[in-house]
Design a protein around this motif. Structure first.
Motif, PDB file in Angstrom:
ATOM      1  N   LEU A  80       1.808  25.698 -23.640  1.00  0.00           N
ATOM      2  CA  LEU A  80       1.481  24.514 -24.438  1.00  0.00           C
ATOM      3  C   LEU A  80       2.247  23.284 -23.953  1.00  0.00           C
ATOM      4  CD1 LEU A  80       1.348  26.025 -28.023  1.00  0.00           C
ATOM      5  CD2 LEU A  80      -0.566  25.161 -26.679  1.00  0.00           C
ATOM      6  N   ALA A  81       3.503  23.453 -23.600  1.00  0.00           N
ATOM      7  CA  ALA A  81       4.292  22.329 -23.093  1.00  0.00           C
ATOM      8  C   ALA A  81       3.728  21.826 -21.770  1.00  0.00           C
ATOM      9  CB  ALA A  81       5.750  22.752 -22.938  1.00  0.00           C
ATOM     10  N   GLU A  82       3.314  22.751 -20.913  1.00  0.00           N
ATOM     11  CA  GLU A  82       2.711  22.392 -19.626  1.00  0.00           C
ATOM     12  C   GLU A  82       1.414  21.622 -19.835  1.00  0.00           C
ATOM     13  OE1 GLU A  82       1.141  25.239 -16.317  1.00  0.00           O
ATOM     14  OE2 GLU A  82       3.281  25.644 -16.660  1.00  0.00           O
ATOM     15  N   ARG A  83       0.580  22.094 -20.753  1.00  0.00           N
ATOM     16  CA  ARG A  83      -0.691  21.425 -21.027  1.00  0.00           C
ATOM     17  C   ARG A  83      -0.459  20.034 -21.609  1.00  0.00           C
ATOM     18  NH1 ARG A  83      -4.711  24.378 -24.909  1.00  0.00           N
ATOM     19  NH2 ARG A  83      -3.164  23.682 -26.394  1.00  0.00           N
ATOM     20  N   ASP A  84       0.516  19.912 -22.512  1.00  0.00           N
ATOM     21  CA  ASP A  84       0.830  18.600 -23.078  1.00  0.00           C
ATOM     22  C   ASP A  84       1.321  17.646 -22.001  1.00  0.00           C
ATOM     23  OD1 ASP A  84       0.081  19.452 -25.569  1.00  0.00           O
ATOM     24  OD2 ASP A  84       2.133  19.798 -26.295  1.00  0.00           O
ATOM     25  N   ALA A  85       2.115  18.159 -21.064  1.00  0.00           N
ATOM     26  CA  ALA A  85       2.609  17.310 -19.975  1.00  0.00           C
ATOM     27  C   ALA A  85       1.450  16.859 -19.088  1.00  0.00           C
ATOM     28  CB  ALA A  85       3.641  18.062 -19.161  1.00  0.00           C
ATOM     29  N   ARG A  86       0.510  17.757 -18.791  1.00  0.00           N
ATOM     30  CA  ARG A  86      -0.662  17.398 -17.968  1.00  0.00           C
ATOM     31  C   ARG A  86      -1.488  16.339 -18.678  1.00  0.00           C
ATOM     32  NH1 ARG A  86      -1.651  22.982 -16.991  1.00  0.00           N
ATOM     33  NH2 ARG A  86      -3.227  22.842 -18.609  1.00  0.00           N
ATOM     34  N   GLU A  87      -1.733  16.528 -19.983  1.00  0.00           N
ATOM     35  CA  GLU A  87      -2.548  15.581 -20.741  1.00  0.00           C
ATOM     36  C   GLU A  87      -1.875  14.229 -20.814  1.00  0.00           C
ATOM     37  OE1 GLU A  87      -3.255  17.449 -24.469  1.00  0.00           O
ATOM     38  OE2 GLU A  87      -4.808  18.774 -23.677  1.00  0.00           O
ATOM     39  N   ALA A  88      -0.572  14.192 -20.931  1.00  0.00           N
ATOM     40  CA  ALA A  88       0.150  12.921 -20.991  1.00  0.00           C
ATOM     41  C   ALA A  88       0.070  12.203 -19.645  1.00  0.00           C
ATOM     42  CB  ALA A  88       1.601  13.159 -21.381  1.00  0.00           C
ATOM     43  N   GLY A  89       0.013  12.954 -18.561  1.00  0.00           N
ATOM     44  CA  GLY A  89      -0.051  12.358 -17.224  1.00  0.00           C
ATOM     45  C   GLY A  89      -1.418  11.798 -16.882  1.00  0.00           C
ATOM     46  N   THR A  90      -2.499  12.339 -17.414  1.00  0.00           N
ATOM     47  CA  THR A  90      -3.847  11.877 -17.074  1.00  0.00           C
ATOM     48  C   THR A  90      -4.275  10.693 -17.904  1.00  0.00           C
ATOM     49  OG1 THR A  90      -4.869  13.401 -18.626  1.00  0.00           O
ATOM     50  CG2 THR A  90      -4.555  14.189 -16.370  1.00  0.00           C
ATOM     51  N   GLY A  91      -3.686  10.507 -19.059  1.00  0.00           N
ATOM     52  CA  GLY A  91      -4.049   9.378 -19.902  1.00  0.00           C
ATOM     53  C   GLY A  91      -5.294   9.620 -20.734  1.00  0.00           C
TER      54      GLY A  91
END
Length: 109
Positions: A80-91
């Motif tokens: 979940l932390a990894e997915r949140d980090a990816r989503e934050a990076g793509t905008g």
């Protein structure tokens, strides 16, 4: 013997003794049961405070210890932390969240 087991046995014993006496004295067994429950509560509250205190301390001690996380929970948290980090990076986290909500709603129906 654990304090909660002792306390439970003592309270049930007081209740049963009071119930037997009151069933023999009163014609209505429902009233006898109700009065026996109140008597058992009062007797245990007044005379068994040390046992009750031990039970409360044992429960508080048990609640104060954090539960160890198993491997599945740790892996899930990392994912979940990894997915949140990816989503934050793509905008486009909000677009992904909307798509995920629509997909979840489709599964539910």
């Amino acid at each position: 013997m654990k304090p909660w087991v002792k306390y439970t046995i003592v309270r049930l014993g007081v209740f049963l003794v009071a119930l037997v006496v009151l069933v023999l004295l009163l014609p209505n067994p429902y009233l006898a049961t109700l009065i026996a429950a109140v008597v058992a509560f009062c007797v245990s509250y007044l005379f068994f405070a040390p046992l009750r205190r031990q039970v409360a301390l044992e429960l508080a001690e048990r609640r104060s210890k954090p539960e160890p996380l198993d491997g599945d929970s740790l892996a899930e948290d990392a994912e979940l932390a990894e997915r949140d980090a990816r989503e934050a990076g793509t905008g486009t986290a909000s677009d992904d969240a909307v798509a995920r909500d629509q997909r979840d709603a489709g599964r539910a129906s």
